[in-house]
Design an enzyme around this catalytic site. Structure first.
Site, PDB file in Angstrom:
ATOM      1  N   TYR A 110      -0.436   0.437  -1.192  1.00  0.00           N
ATOM      2  CA  TYR A 110       1.001   0.369  -0.904  1.00  0.00           C
ATOM      3  C   TYR A 110       1.564   1.740  -0.541  1.00  0.00           C
ATOM      4  CZ  TYR A 110       2.120  -4.404  -2.294  1.00  0.00           C
ATOM      5  OH  TYR A 110       2.244  -5.758  -2.348  1.00  0.00           O
ATOM      6  N   LYS A 141     -12.640  -4.946  -7.501  1.00  0.00           N
ATOM      7  CA  LYS A 141     -13.627  -5.367  -6.493  1.00  0.00           C
ATOM      8  C   LYS A 141     -14.700  -4.281  -6.466  1.00  0.00           C
ATOM      9  CE  LYS A 141     -15.000  -8.121  -3.201  1.00  0.00           C
ATOM     10  NZ  LYS A 141     -15.541  -9.460  -3.481  1.00  0.00           N
ATOM     11  N   ASP A 172     -11.937 -11.773  -6.655  1.00  0.00           N
ATOM     12  CA  ASP A 172     -12.122 -13.097  -6.042  1.00  0.00           C
ATOM     13  C   ASP A 172     -12.482 -14.124  -7.113  1.00  0.00           C
ATOM     14  OD1 ASP A 172     -14.475 -11.634  -6.319  1.00  0.00           O
ATOM     15  OD2 ASP A 172     -15.361 -12.309  -4.432  1.00  0.00           O
ATOM     16  N   ASP A 198      -0.200  -7.809  -7.008  1.00  0.00           N
ATOM     17  CA  ASP A 198       0.793  -8.525  -6.209  1.00  0.00           C
ATOM     18  C   ASP A 198       0.313  -9.960  -5.978  1.00  0.00           C
ATOM     19  OD1 ASP A 198       3.002  -9.006  -4.524  1.00  0.00           O
ATOM     20  OD2 ASP A 198       1.820  -8.474  -2.755  1.00  0.00           O
ATOM     21  N   ASP A 239       1.457 -13.776  -8.141  1.00  0.00           N
ATOM     22  CA  ASP A 239       2.002 -14.984  -7.510  1.00  0.00           C
ATOM     23  C   ASP A 239       1.178 -16.211  -7.901  1.00  0.00           C
ATOM     24  OD1 ASP A 239       3.990 -13.548  -6.215  1.00  0.00           O
ATOM     25  OD2 ASP A 239       3.677 -14.531  -4.283  1.00  0.00           O
TER      26      ASP A 239
HETATM   27  C1  IPM Z   1       6.565  -8.231  -5.311  1.00  0.00           C
HETATM   28  C2  IPM Z   1       6.897  -8.387  -3.867  1.00  0.00           C
HETATM   29  C3  IPM Z   1       6.966  -7.016  -3.243  1.00  0.00           C
HETATM   30  C4  IPM Z   1       5.590  -6.391  -3.387  1.00  0.00           C
HETATM   31  C5  IPM Z   1       7.434  -6.970  -1.787  1.00  0.00           C
HETATM   32  C6  IPM Z   1       8.752  -7.675  -1.589  1.00  0.00           C
HETATM   33  C7  IPM Z   1       7.481  -5.558  -1.262  1.00  0.00           C
HETATM   34  O1  IPM Z   1       5.967  -9.198  -3.234  1.00  0.00           O
HETATM   35  O2  IPM Z   1       7.333  -7.559  -6.027  1.00  0.00           O
HETATM   36  O3  IPM Z   1       5.553  -8.781  -5.739  1.00  0.00           O
HETATM   37  O4  IPM Z   1       4.690  -6.690  -2.599  1.00  0.00           O
HETATM   38  O5  IPM Z   1       5.419  -5.617  -4.311  1.00  0.00           O
HETATM   39 MG    MG Z   2       4.636 -10.167  -4.561  1.00  0.00          MG
END
Ligand code: IPM
Ligand code: MG
Length: 367
Positions: A143, A199, A231, A255, A259
């Site tokens: 990042y 990884k 993975d 990240d 999710d």
């Molecule tokens: C998160 C989001 C952010 C990230 C984006 C919006 C930059 O996906 O906080 O997980 O990737 O960190």
């Molecule tokens: Mg995210």
């Protein structure tokens, strides 16, 4: 009796609705427990671009640095999607993370028993519940590494490769050590188990992670460490989610995995997060769900992720544990009484509420 300055960044989309309600919840906590919270509203993201031309005005970062803690709604939306990379609203998040030194991102993924129907996995896979704490490194890795475009040169058989783009992943010992410590400290207050997700079969950065995590683990002899490739981890998360506890991982893997972990708990609308830096510095608290522009302003957003983020703020930055418990208990009570926002309304017996009404229910349930 404490007095605290809280920087509030409502942001874009549903951000203002969920942060407004959460500030009301915090005011009620202040009254009940004899504290005073002073809220300072600040601009960042798309709304800041519209008002000032900048995604993260310097005055916002300066005010956040001076605050005790930052509460953020969400940034971004279709209106600003065509802007070039560096001018996008999301840059405000990266700027806040870097500017406040928020290297540790805690993302709990908990399956609330009242919401077990919301879990997309079959019952047999979640019979033992889900209670995962993802510890994502937040100010390093790909990042923040060097990125750009350059001439791709020629292929081995002489073809012109055209332009190429690159992003760089790099991690230092210090960056890994400090995030590992956050993970091990958390594990000591939980099940004393840490998963290091990487990884290492391919990436040199991951091999350094393993070395450093291994060294830090010697300081925590009671904590068991399991190393897992990312993975495989993404597969095991849907196969045996109950087996996971604290997961330490890099910025990009965190990240993605957060999710996935969020999804298996049923509603991303329920997930809070904390971003922490050095002890004593302000932490930033935000819901994981994002700005949801399609429902912005319609009183449909689920305020619980932001309300639960405020509870994390009380616990982790302001040191107000019983006040944090009071908020979390109020949320559980409201859920157990069958109240739901539309995103978590899976059964016919529940009562569907709007953002404002849900917030009021939580307020009335605070004891
Ligand atoms: C998160 C989001 C952010 C990230 C984006 C919006 C930059 O996906 O906080 O997980 O990737 O960190
Ligand atoms: Mg995210």
């Amino acid at each position: 009796m404490g007095s605290f300055n809280i920087a509030v960044i409502p942001g874009d989309g549903i951000g203002p609705e969920v942060t407004n309600g959460t500030c009301e919840v915090l005011q009620v906590i202040a009254q009940k427990y004899g504290h005073s919270f002073h809220f300072e509203e600040l601009l960042a993201g798309g709304s800041a671009i519209d008002a000032t031309g900048e995604t993260l005005p310097a005055s916002t970062l300066a005010a956040c640095k001076k605050s005790d803690a930052v509460l953020l709604g969400a940034v971004g939306g279709p209106k600003w999607d065509s802007l070039p990379g560096k001018q996008r609203p999301e840059q405000a998040l990266l700027g806040l993370r870097a500017g406040l030194g928020l290297y540790a991102n805690l993302r709990p993924a908990v399956l609330h028993k009242e919401l077990s129907q919301a879990c997309p996995l079959k019952d047999k896979y979640v019979a033992d519940g889900i209670d995962i704490m993802i510890v994502r490194e937040l100010t390093g890795g790909i990042y923040f590494g060097e990125r750009g475009r350059r001439d791709g040169g020629k292929s081995p058989d002489g073809q012109d490769m055209g332009q190429e783009a690159y992003d760089t992943e790099s991690y230092s010992v210090l960056e890994i050590e400090r995030i590992a410590r956050v993970g091990f400290e958390l594990a000591m207050g939980r099940k004393k188990k840490v998963f290091c997700i990487d990884k290492a079969n391919i990436l040199e950065t991951s091999r350094l992670w393993r070395e450093v995590v291994g060294r830090v683990s010697l300081e925590y002899p009671e904590v068991e460490v399991e190393y897992m490739y990312v993975d495989n981890a993404s597969m095991q998360l849907v196969r045996r989610p109950s087996d996971f506890d604290v997961m330490i991982t890099s910025n990009i893997f965190g990240d993605i995995l957060s999710d996935e972990a969020g999804m298996i708990t049923g509603s991303i609308g329920m997930l809070p997060s904390a971003s922490l830096g050095a002890p004593g510095k302000p932490g930033m608290y935000e819901p994981v769900h994002g700005s949801a522009p399609d429902i912005a302003g319609l009183n449909k957003a689920n305020p619980l992720a932001t309300i639960l983020s405020a509870a994390m703020m009380l616990r982790w930055t302001l040191g107000l544990r019983k006040e944090a418990d009071a908020i979390e208990n109020a949320v559980s009570k409201v859920l157990s009484e069958g109240y739901r926002t539309i995103d978590i309304a899976y059964s016919e017996e529940c009562t569907v509420l709007g953002t404002r009404e849900m917030t009021q229910k939580v307020i009335l349930s605070i004891v």
